[in-house]
Scaffold this active site. Structure first.
Site, PDB file in Angstrom:
ATOM      1  N   ARG A   1      -2.036   1.090  -7.637  1.00  0.00           N
ATOM      2  CA  ARG A   1      -1.153   1.024  -6.461  1.00  0.00           C
ATOM      3  C   ARG A   1       0.266   0.591  -6.759  1.00  0.00           C
ATOM      4  NH1 ARG A   1      -4.997  -1.491  -1.888  1.00  0.00           N
ATOM      5  NH2 ARG A   1      -6.314   0.350  -1.886  1.00  0.00           N
TER       6      ARG A   1
ATOM      7  N   HIS B   1       0.667  -4.928   2.141  1.00  0.00           N
ATOM      8  CA  HIS B   1      -0.750  -4.697   2.428  1.00  0.00           C
ATOM      9  C   HIS B   1      -1.645  -5.870   2.042  1.00  0.00           C
ATOM     10  CE1 HIS B   1      -4.406  -2.361   2.913  1.00  0.00           C
ATOM     11  NE2 HIS B   1      -4.737  -2.523   1.642  1.00  0.00           N
TER      12      HIS B   1
ATOM     13  N   HIS C   1       0.874  -1.179   0.000  1.00  0.00           N
ATOM     14  CA  HIS C   1       0.000   0.000   0.000  1.00  0.00           C
ATOM     15  C   HIS C   1       0.906   1.223   0.000  1.00  0.00           C
ATOM     16  CE1 HIS C   1      -3.051   2.906   0.941  1.00  0.00           C
ATOM     17  NE2 HIS C   1      -3.979   1.984   0.790  1.00  0.00           N
TER      18      HIS C   1
HETATM   19  C1  SIN Z   1      -7.501   1.751   1.449  1.00  0.00           C
HETATM   20  O1  SIN Z   1      -8.420   2.259   2.073  1.00  0.00           O
HETATM   21  O2  SIN Z   1      -6.656   2.423   0.849  1.00  0.00           O
HETATM   22  C2  SIN Z   1      -7.383   0.254   1.415  1.00  0.00           C
HETATM   23  C3  SIN Z   1      -8.492  -0.338   0.671  1.00  0.00           C
HETATM   24  C4  SIN Z   1      -8.033  -1.561  -0.082  1.00  0.00           C
HETATM   25  O3  SIN Z   1      -6.995  -2.136   0.264  1.00  0.00           O
HETATM   26  O4  SIN Z   1      -8.677  -1.918  -1.071  1.00  0.00           O
END
Ligand code: SIN
Length: 535
Positions: free
Chosen positions: A285, A346, A239
């Site tokens: 991402r 993440h 993330h």
């Molecule tokens: C976030 O709120 O950025 C995480 C949501 C996700 O991992 O899809």
């Protein structure tokens, strides 16, 4: 007699919604290694992506998911998940989930996140996971057909082949699991006609992660040891924006902050994402995490910043109450100043390989949620598609189990083989475990992180080998404790990630190999599939 009809391992959104669905015709035992609400679902801030507005379309959601997955999504799976999204979101609302409504109160207030071409994320401010988890838990608790066992950690699957030996090429059958009762220290044999692994992800294999402590890849490791196929474990999603503060353990700054206008800036306040991608702060991402990594390496800074201080403070406080409160607690007023952030592990896009009904390659074994690899995410999950995948696959798996219920009820019972203690004794020094754990997490962070190289992968294999040997010894020398069981699982997961990463000699989605910066569709335009036979 099977102790239960269905054994569900894990209490996140996938496990709870599956349990609720099959409880109308089966006796369910749900084991969870801590308290029920200690799950990754509970921490999910963003929300659940689905086509919920007139401006959106299935085609657009499919296109965004495929683009994000960088050529590895299974299009049939993407289509079926996207098409079922709106129904499953409405079903969650029927279960009592209160998604945020728009200003007029008629439709849902839909959020925007990276890689989406339209607002389509149903959310409960920045507490979506908690809202879903508590609504489902309320239905599960007190349900006459669901037995919930907290503080029960599954150690290994119970296999037919361990009782009868292997017969030809017939797939093995799962008969339940050995489960450590953390309160008594006893290993219980929990038999079931169907076993469902929904243990979440494995972020704890990395030093820095947004995941809760439970994310030790238990289901993945158990399934692999049992002989199930696993896939695509090189695709670890980092993330881009974990709060950078040593005291604020794994706190996420939701991507929705950038969806509402937050901008990534360096220490001097200069935005940088447009240098890397025309989509800027709302690129997918993989791209954003890699760009931040490049910025930090170039400048030598310890972090970058997300700045949303230009938006109306009332809006920011209302839309992101948890983020506002938590950052404030650590001395950052997000309505006035930029938020320091770093990327952190993440989400695992790979997992136990399953078909479109959630079935693994071992009979009577299912996997759901982050534990599974369904083909939806490909090489990079589109934001907020994970809660969607969990509820859609929980529904499909429940349908399939119901259809095959008459056959499942005829399955012959098997004698139970108790857990063998051998010469194991209680562990005297837990530091042996914590030391190995720390070594693995650091090695994974430094050698198998956002940017990878052949050389580093070679080195990590060599450095990990003696640690793995020590862990094998611990497991046979000492009676199982939660720490020993989790360490053993982390070690398996680390090995599998490295194996998958080493075999993919190209860059794609979340797997960036500096030695091979381009796609190689001819050789690698397919899933990486492993099982313990090495086939
Ligand atoms: C976030 O709120 O950025 C995480 C949501 C996700 O991992 O899809």
């Amino acid at each position: 007699m099977f102790a239960s009809d269905v054994l569900v391992v894990g209490s996140g959104v996938a496990g709870l919604s599956f349990a609720l669905k099959v409880a109308s015709f089966a006796r369910v035992t749900l084991v969870t290694k801590k308290a029920c609400a200690d799950t990754a679902t509970n921490l999910a801030q963003g929300g659940i992506a689905a086509v919920l507005s007139a401006e959106d379309s299935f085609d657009a959601h499919i296109r965004d998911t495929l683009l994000s997955g960088d050529g590895l999504c299974h299009e049939d799976v993407v289509r079926l998940v996207v098409a079922e999204g709106p129904t499953r979101v409405r079903e969650l609302m029927d279960f009592g989930v209160r998604f945020q409504r728009g200003e007029t109160g008629t439709g849902l207030d839909l959020g925007m996140e990276g890689g989406h071409s339209c607002r389509r994320v149903a959310h409960a401010f920045d507490l979506t996971g908690r809202e879903i988890e508590s609504a489902l838990l309320q239905q599960v608790e007190g349900h006459a057909s669901i037995e919930v066992l907290e503080n029960h950690l599954a150690i290994d699957l119970l296999l037919e082949s361990k009782i009868n030996g292997r017969s030809g090429n017939k797939p093995d059958r799962c008969l339940g699991a050995y489960v450590l009762n953390r309160e008594t220290g006893e290993v219980e044999v929990r038999t079931a006609r169907i076993t469902v692994l929904c243990t979440g992800g494995c972020g704890k294999v990395y030093l820095y992660t947004t995941n809760p402590d439970i994310a030790t890849g238990d289901g993945l490791a158990m399934a692999f040891r049992a002989g199930a196929k696993v896939a695509n474990l090189e695709f670890v999603q980092f993330h881009p924006t974990c709060f950078y503060n040593p005291q604020a353990k794994n706190f996420l700054i939701s991507e929705a902050v950038r969806g509402e206008g937050g901008v990534l800036v360096d220490a001097s306040g200069t935005p940088f994402m447009h240098k890397y991608d025309p989509r800027g702060d709302l690129a997918t991402r993989d791209t954003v995490a890699r760009s931040i990594d490049a910025e930090m390496k170039q400048s030598g800074a310890d972090c970058v910043y997300v700045d949303i201080s230009h938006r109306d403070p009332d809006f920011v406080r209302k839309r992101f109450p948890t983020i506002y409160r938590t950052c404030r607690q650590y001395g950052v007023d997000i309505t006035q100043e930029p938020i320091p952030v770093v990327p952190a592990a993440h989400y695992m896009c790979g997992g136990i390989l399953v078909d479109t009904w959630g079935r693994a390659s071992i009979d009577c074994l299912l996997a759901l949620g982050e534990t599974a690899c369904t083909g939806l995410h490909g090489a990079n999950r589109l934001a907020s598609n994970s809660l969607l995948e969990a509820v859609v696959f929980a529904h499909r798996a429940a349908i399939r189990v119901k259809e095959s219920w008459p056959d499942l009820q005829r399955l012959p019972d098997k004698p139970v083989v108790p857990w063998r203690v051998g010469k194991a004794r209680p562990i005297e020094e837990n530091v042996l475990i914590s030391h190995n754990w720390d070594q693995i997490r650091r090695l994974m962070w430094n050698y198998v992180g956002i940017v990878r190289r052949e050389k580093r992968l070679q080195l990590v294999r060599r450095r990990l080998a003696p640690i793995l040997e020590e862990i094998r010894e611990h497991f046979y020398d000492y009676l199982p404790t939660a720490d020993i069981v989790e360490l053993r699982n982390i070690a398996v997961v680390a090995t599998l990630i490295i194996k998958c990463a080493s075999s993919r000699k190209e860059s794609r989605g979340l797997h960036y190999m500096a030695d091979y910066p381009a796609h190689d569709d001819e050789h690698f335009g397919r899933d990486t599939v492993l099982d313990k036979t090495g086939q």
